[in-house]
Design an enzyme around this catalytic site. Structure first.
Site, PDB file in Angstrom:
ATOM      1  N   HIS A 277       0.819  -1.212   0.000  1.00  0.00           N
ATOM      2  CA  HIS A 277       0.000   0.000   0.000  1.00  0.00           C
ATOM      3  C   HIS A 277       0.855   1.266   0.000  1.00  0.00           C
ATOM      4  O   HIS A 277       0.520   2.253  -0.644  1.00  0.00           O
ATOM      5  CB  HIS A 277      -0.918  -0.006   1.221  1.00  0.00           C
ATOM      6  CG  HIS A 277      -1.886   1.136   1.267  1.00  0.00           C
ATOM      7  ND1 HIS A 277      -2.981   1.216   0.439  1.00  0.00           N
ATOM      8  CD2 HIS A 277      -1.914   2.253   2.044  1.00  0.00           C
ATOM      9  CE1 HIS A 277      -3.641   2.332   0.709  1.00  0.00           C
ATOM     10  NE2 HIS A 277      -3.023   2.978   1.674  1.00  0.00           N
TER      11      HIS A 277
ATOM     12  N   HIS B 169      -9.949   3.751  -0.853  1.00  0.00           N
ATOM     13  CA  HIS B 169     -10.250   3.302   0.508  1.00  0.00           C
ATOM     14  C   HIS B 169     -11.123   2.059   0.381  1.00  0.00           C
ATOM     15  O   HIS B 169     -12.262   2.005   0.841  1.00  0.00           O
ATOM     16  CB  HIS B 169     -10.936   4.406   1.312  1.00  0.00           C
ATOM     17  CG  HIS B 169     -10.204   4.738   2.569  1.00  0.00           C
ATOM     18  ND1 HIS B 169     -10.822   4.979   3.761  1.00  0.00           N
ATOM     19  CD2 HIS B 169      -8.879   4.844   2.836  1.00  0.00           C
ATOM     20  CE1 HIS B 169      -9.923   5.238   4.699  1.00  0.00           C
ATOM     21  NE2 HIS B 169      -8.733   5.158   4.158  1.00  0.00           N
TER      22      HIS B 169
END
Length: 714
Positions: free
Chosen positions: A34, A88
């Site tokens: 990430h 998200h």
């Protein structure tokens, strides 16, 4: 997750000792997929991020692009827009409301950290089949979270997309982009400037929410993720964010910020280490000084909590007191947590050193992955026959009423898209247009992707996504300026998944370069894989362009002109809504050889005084485009040669209503074909003729077809 053995060996070799627990956790998060883009960074060099207007490219919290100056500019200053996009995804599966809301909060703070004021949002959302209860639960929660947060902070959501596909059943995608406005002299970056400057934390108190969020986002979702991973999801406070926005403006007004970084992935540890690493510097941070809202927090918790509404500023020592005064005025917490140094990134807690590592190694030292990729293939043509396997009327109704192509009014009516008084073209059109009066120009804004396209052919589908977004801008008369991307994929360790992901990167990069649209920033989200399987490779693109004023041709028909198709069909139905509804297979349609010339021609036509309406042809083909243009007072009478022409989704095409067809042909001569489709009418109905078959439906019938989402959820 825990720090893998191979990574631990590298850290031990660098430090000359075993890492402390806090150091291990920092490396685990900042070296995660990430944060470090270990599987995607080797591919991202394909993107061209250079351009005359590019002020700040990839690598900062948001990109910065200079605006042209219009004749009616209200300010003498040089103005820029910031562009950012974030995902998200995992948090929005576990907790759709808070996951989506904090996604908005994060991308807004990315905008603020560049010195810009956020002026608009676009959300691109992807869920499992709309007929499934769990998909609708996620959909409703995500939209509520976005609308609540955006409306509370006063930033309008003006554009975006919503798609439904079985591949997202176990892992929805929530991609949010933000545009900010900043004058050149207020620009801030996330690069620490000088040793001796103080590091100041401003905003909400730190709690235990969001712990390990970066590592959580870097692993496949498990079946029990909705319960087991809840602590990794942050909880937002939009009212604190609004105060933080205004405090940030005051700090900028008084020139108190030397550098800034918002606290997102990996919390304070991520923001502060990246801030000093970009400046080739270090820091000494006293974790005990961080203002906290929960008792007995450990050093690791303080470092890695992803509590929201927090900013890290580099401030001159003599200006710290004034920063604290401004924070207090806006009822925000403020902690002087340390200072910038020439040495390592050092954190102390309770008088002990818990972190002592080179900042650059922590931020940029993660090794890249070398993964196998399997090239995807395209299917042969096996089309159902309209009139034999499926009736024309049934095919048109199925395509127009699909939740993928149906009206998204249920979504955007929940957003306050007028706040800020800049929205000149509202949601529901090809692109939104914002009035940038300071610079005297309009800013067109569009965002989205199409998983049917990229499932059928990742590389060609991603190219089509780029062309469609540019066409959306051109349909409003805008010149494309720049783009940011959010590249979503499944588990990259699977060769077929990585092959599809590589395809979307190459397709998007090549076509944006062909369009002369620099890709100035973005986000990568991998490991979007669950018990349901991997998601389709999904390249969300957010693109902006400029218009000489705030006017744009409407999407809706006037009922008074000739209808033309500008652009060449691709002659195939691969990735189309028609095949999704009727079954069968086909190759992906041929795309324009020179997409930039096509987009330029469409923009020229859109700006002609004789142009009465313009709408792009993409999802659902001509059938959907024409249905969307019909109103109670204006309809269309159109004839095409065959069903492929009616349902072909090749981008780089628009339907134009004009009272001067010759002017359209002159603008497009030698560049792109112009075909007569029929006429606009004054009776509010759509009549489609395909060979010997015909179908007719009035505006009420179209509204009924296109209202499936609103009807099911209200």
């Amino acid at each position: 997750m825990s720090l893998p053995d191979a990574d631990r060996d590298l850290v031990v070799a660098e430090l000359g000792r075993e890492p402390t627990p806090a150091e291990s956790a920092l490396f685990e998060n900042l070296w995660s997929e990430h944060c470090a883009y270990r599987s995607s960074r080797p591919l991202l060099s394909a993107f061209d991020s250079e351009g005359e207007s590019v002020v700040v490219g990839p690598g900062d919290d948001a990109a910065v692009v200079a605006l042209p100056r219009g004749e009616d500019a209200e300010s003498e200053d040089e103005y820029c827009v910031t562009l950012g996009i974030e995902s998200h995804n995992h948090p929005s599966y576990v907790d759709p409301f808070d996951g989506a809301a904090t996604g908005v909060g994060g991308i807004v703070r990315d905008t603020m950290s560049m010195g810009a004021y956020p002026i608009a949002l676009a959300d691109s959302l992807y869920f499992g089949g709309f007929d499934r209860e769990h998909s609708r639960y996620l959909f409703e929660g995500v939209v509520e979270g976005i609308s609540h947060y955006g409306n509370c902070i006063g930033v309008p959501t003006v554009a975006g997309s919503v798609d439904f596909h079985d591949g997202y059943e176990g892992n929805p995608l929530v991609n949010v982009s933000c545009v900010g406005l900043v004058s050149r002299d207020r620009l801030v970056t996330a690069e620490a400037k000088s040793p001796g400057n103080k590091l100041v934390l401003v905003g909400n108190a730190t709690g235990r929410d969001g712990l390990g969020g970066a590592s959580f986002a870097s692993e496949d979702l498990a079946e029990d993720a909705e319960t087991e991973d809840r602590p990794a999801v942050q909880v937002g406070d939009p009212y604190a964010e609004k105060r933080l926005i205004e405090a940030n403006e005051q700090l900028l007004d008084e020139d108190l910020i030397r550098a800034a970084r918002d606290l997102g992935a990996a919390g304070l540890g991520g923001a502060s280490s990246e801030l000093v690493a970009k400046g080739g510097l270090g820091a000494r941070i006293e974790l005990d000084r961080v203002h906290q809202r929960e008792p007995n927090m450990s050093a690791l918790e303080i470092l890695l909590a992803e509590s929201q509404e927090r900013m890290c500023y580099e401030v001159r020592p003599e200006e710290v007191d004034r920063v604290a005064e401004i924070a207090d005025r806006f009822d925000l917490g403020c902690s002087v947590i340390g200072e910038v140094t020439d040495g390592n990134y050092v954190c102390t807690f309770d008088g002990n050193i818990v972190v002592d590592v080179p900042a650059e190694y922590l931020a940029d030292g993660a090794p890249m992955n070398d993964l196998d990729a399997t090239e995807p293939t395209q299917p042969d043509r096996d089309l159902p026959e309209v009139g034999v396997d499926v009736a024309l009327a049934d095919a048109v109704e199925a395509v127009v009423s699909s939740p993928r192509t149906a009206s998204k009014r249920w979504v955007y009516r929940q957003y306050d898209h007028e706040v800020g008084l800049r929205t000149a073209v509202a949601p529901g059109d090809d692109a939104a247009v914002l009035a940038i009066r300071e610079a005297g120009v309009g800013l067109a804004y569009t965002a989205g992707s199409n998983p049917l396209w990229t499932s059928a052919a990742p590389r060609e589908g991603a190219s089509a996504v780029a062309i469609e977004n540019a066409t959306n801008l051109a349909a409003k008369g805008a010149d494309p300026l720049a783009a940011v991307d959010c590249l979503n994929g499944g588990n990259p360790e699977k060769p077929d998944v990585y092959g599809g992901f590589s395809g979307i990167v190459d397709g998007l990069a090549e076509t944006c370069a062909d369009l002369s649209v620099p890709v100035v920033g973005g986000n990568v989200s991998l490991y979007n894989d669950s018990a349901s399987g991997p998601i389709p490779p999904t390249p969300t693109l957010a693109m902006v362009g400029t218009t000489p004023d705030y006017e744009a041709p409407p999407l809706a028909l006037s009922g008074e002109g000739t209808l033309l198709q500008v652009g060449a069909p691709g002659g195939a139905l691969g990735g189309s809504e028609f095949l999704a509804q009727a079954g069968g297979s086909d190759r992906f349609p041929a795309l324009p050889d020179d997409p930039a010339a096509v987009v330029d021609a469409i923009r020229t036509v859109a700006r002609q005084a004789s142009t009465l309406a313009v709408h792009d042809v993409s999802h659902g083909g001509l059938a959907v485009a024409l249905a969307e243009m019909v109103t109670d007072d204006a309809g269309a009478d159109v004839s095409v040669d065959d069903p492929v022409a009616l349902f072909d989704e090749t981008p780089g095409r628009v339907v134009v209503e004009t009272d001067d067809p010759d002017a359209v042909r002159a603008a497009c001569e030698g560049v792109v074909p112009v075909d007569r489709l029929g006429d606009a009418t004054g009776d509010g109905s759509l009549r489609l003729s395909v060979g010997n078959e015909a179908v007719a439906v009035d505006a009420d019938g179209i509204r009924e077809w296109r209202g499936v989402i609103e009807r099911e959820l209200d």
